[in-house]
Design an enzyme around this catalytic site. Structure first.
Site, PDB file in Angstrom:
ATOM      1  N   GLU A 151      -8.064   4.398  -8.437  1.00  0.00           N
ATOM      2  CA  GLU A 151      -8.796   3.158  -8.095  1.00  0.00           C
ATOM      3  C   GLU A 151      -9.083   3.144  -6.588  1.00  0.00           C
ATOM      4  OE1 GLU A 151      -6.131  -0.224  -7.888  1.00  0.00           O
ATOM      5  OE2 GLU A 151      -7.698  -1.633  -8.458  1.00  0.00           O
TER       6      GLU A 151
ATOM      7  N   LYS B  90     -13.749  -3.575 -13.244  1.00  0.00           N
ATOM      8  CA  LYS B  90     -12.407  -4.100 -13.557  1.00  0.00           C
ATOM      9  C   LYS B  90     -12.459  -5.548 -14.041  1.00  0.00           C
ATOM     10  CE  LYS B  90      -7.852  -4.349 -11.252  1.00  0.00           C
ATOM     11  NZ  LYS B  90      -7.184  -3.962  -9.985  1.00  0.00           N
TER      12      LYS B  90
ATOM     13  N   CYS C 140      -6.380  -0.022 -12.939  1.00  0.00           N
ATOM     14  CA  CYS C 140      -5.083  -0.533 -12.487  1.00  0.00           C
ATOM     15  C   CYS C 140      -4.497  -1.629 -13.366  1.00  0.00           C
ATOM     16  CB  CYS C 140      -5.163  -0.966 -11.031  1.00  0.00           C
ATOM     17  SG  CYS C 140      -3.518  -1.156 -10.327  1.00  0.00           S
TER      18      CYS C 140
HETATM   19  N1  CDT Z   1      -4.587  -2.778  -7.953  1.00  0.00           N
HETATM   20  C1  CDT Z   1      -3.909  -3.469  -8.870  1.00  0.00           C
HETATM   21  O1  CDT Z   1      -4.472  -3.967  -9.834  1.00  0.00           O
HETATM   22  N2  CDT Z   1      -2.597  -3.615  -8.658  1.00  0.00           N
HETATM   23  C2  CDT Z   1      -1.776  -4.396  -9.527  1.00  0.00           C
HETATM   24  C3  CDT Z   1      -0.712  -5.060  -8.734  1.00  0.00           C
HETATM   25  C4  CDT Z   1      -0.357  -6.324  -9.338  1.00  0.00           C
HETATM   26  S1  CDT Z   1       0.640  -7.304  -8.304  1.00  0.00           S
HETATM   27  C5  CDT Z   1      -0.405  -8.537  -7.734  1.00  0.00           C
HETATM   28  C6  CDT Z   1      -1.152  -3.601 -10.658  1.00  0.00           C
HETATM   29  O2  CDT Z   1      -1.229  -4.061 -11.800  1.00  0.00           O
HETATM   30  O3  CDT Z   1      -0.550  -2.573 -10.440  1.00  0.00           O
END
Ligand code: CDT
Length: 308
Positions: free
Chosen positions: A46, A123, A168
């Site tokens: 990402e 996303k 993500c």
């Molecule tokens: N980039 C991303 O989506 N990171 C999230 C962190 C969540 S904490 C606010 C993840 O799901 O890994």
């Protein structure tokens, strides 16, 4: 047998001051190594071209546009597309997308073996918050800089198989996998930037974060009988640690390859897309076993409402 060799190209940290040209050089080095190891497809994380900028609060969001790409491909990433075409390698990576009419998305693309973009995903599940939150150990401002994706969860025929993308936080949501599963997906590619510590719960550190990563991805793969390739941007970015743990999971939900570092590292595996067929014909034959008459709440209610 429909075997494709996949290289999950984990990337080490990208500091805020680093330019995209330096990053693209690192990505090219990974791609060349992937070619040497027989890869048909390379998958980067990402927001692969910049630091994970949603950790930074910028009052005037127009200033954050410097982190976004207005065209894809553009001048800076052109070498990636040219090299992928020369290697006859398909490619996927994530980037911040600014559309001509001013919309901002956290996007991933997929190319075929000739460097042509065949798929784009924006996303859907944006984590974090939109305003500065001083109670957090650090910020996660995806809801400030991005709009939720407007393309749903499409899948595409590519490399003789059926591919889908997610980004993500999407990997924590079973709906992500199931919507693609219902379109027969055989391999899902997911890039991530996951802080090694929970900003709202300091005792939740990297071990637990890596556990949740594996748990989500393995469940998604097994329950939809598909391959899942999950690729991290890892290591310490401007003082903030991100987990590594990039992994490839087979349609039985088993990890077949996993990263061992928090730097630029290839995780390579030869994946037989026909290995998806058994689960899709038996325990997860959706047409025979799903009971949609009982699933209405999934698509009609957002938050949980407990009984009175
Ligand atoms: N980039 C991303 O989506 N990171 C999230 C962190 C969540 S904490 C606010 C993840 O799901 O890994």
């Amino acid at each position: 047998m429909r075997e494709i060799t996949v290289a999950a190209a984990q990337m080490g940290p990208i500091q805020r001051a680093e330019g995209r040209d330096v990053v693209v050089c690192r990505m090219l080095a990974l791609m060349d190594e992937a070619k040497g190891r027989g890869a048909d497809l390379i998958v980067y994380p990402e927001l692969a071209l910049t630091t994970f900028f949603p950790r930074w609060y910028v009052e005037d969001t127009a200033q954050a546009d410097a982190w976004f790409e207005r065209d894809m491909p553009n001048e800076t990433v052109r070498p990636l597309f040219d090299r992928a075409a020369r290697h006859q390698m398909a490619m996927s990576f994530g980037y911040a997308e600014l559309t001509p009419d001013g919309h901002h998305f956290n996007t991933a693309i997929l190319t075929d073996g000739s460097g042509k973009i065949v798929g784009k995903y924006r996303k859907v599940h944006l984590p974090g918050h939109a305003e500065l939150d001083p109670r957090r150990a650090f910020q996660h401002l995806e809801k400030r800089y991005f709009e939720p994706g407007n393309l749903g969860f499409p899948v595409w025929r590519n490399l003789g198989g059926i591919f889908g993308l997610a980004v993500c936080n999407d990997r924590r949501w079973p709906e992500t996998y199931r919507v693609m599963g219902l379109q027969g997906v055989e391999m899902i590619l997911i890039g991530y930037n996951t802080p090694a510590v929970n900003a709202e719960k300091s005792e939740e550190g990297p071990e637990k974060r890596l556990f949740h990563n594996r748990l989500s991805v393995q469940a998604g793969a097994y329950q939809n009988s598909c391959w899942v390739v999950a690729v991290a941007k890892a290591g310490v970015e401007d003082g903030f640690p991100l987990i590594g743990g990039s992994l490839i999971v087979n349609p039985d939900g088993e990890i077949v390859a996993e990263a061992t570092t928090e730097g630029d590292e290839l995780v390579v595996h030869a994946c037989d897309l026909d290995a998806t067929l058994f689960g899709k014909k038996t325990i997860f034959d959706f047409a025979r076993h799903r009971r949609i008459e009982h699933y209405g709440l999934i698509a009609s209610r957002t938050g949980a409402i407990p009984p009175p």
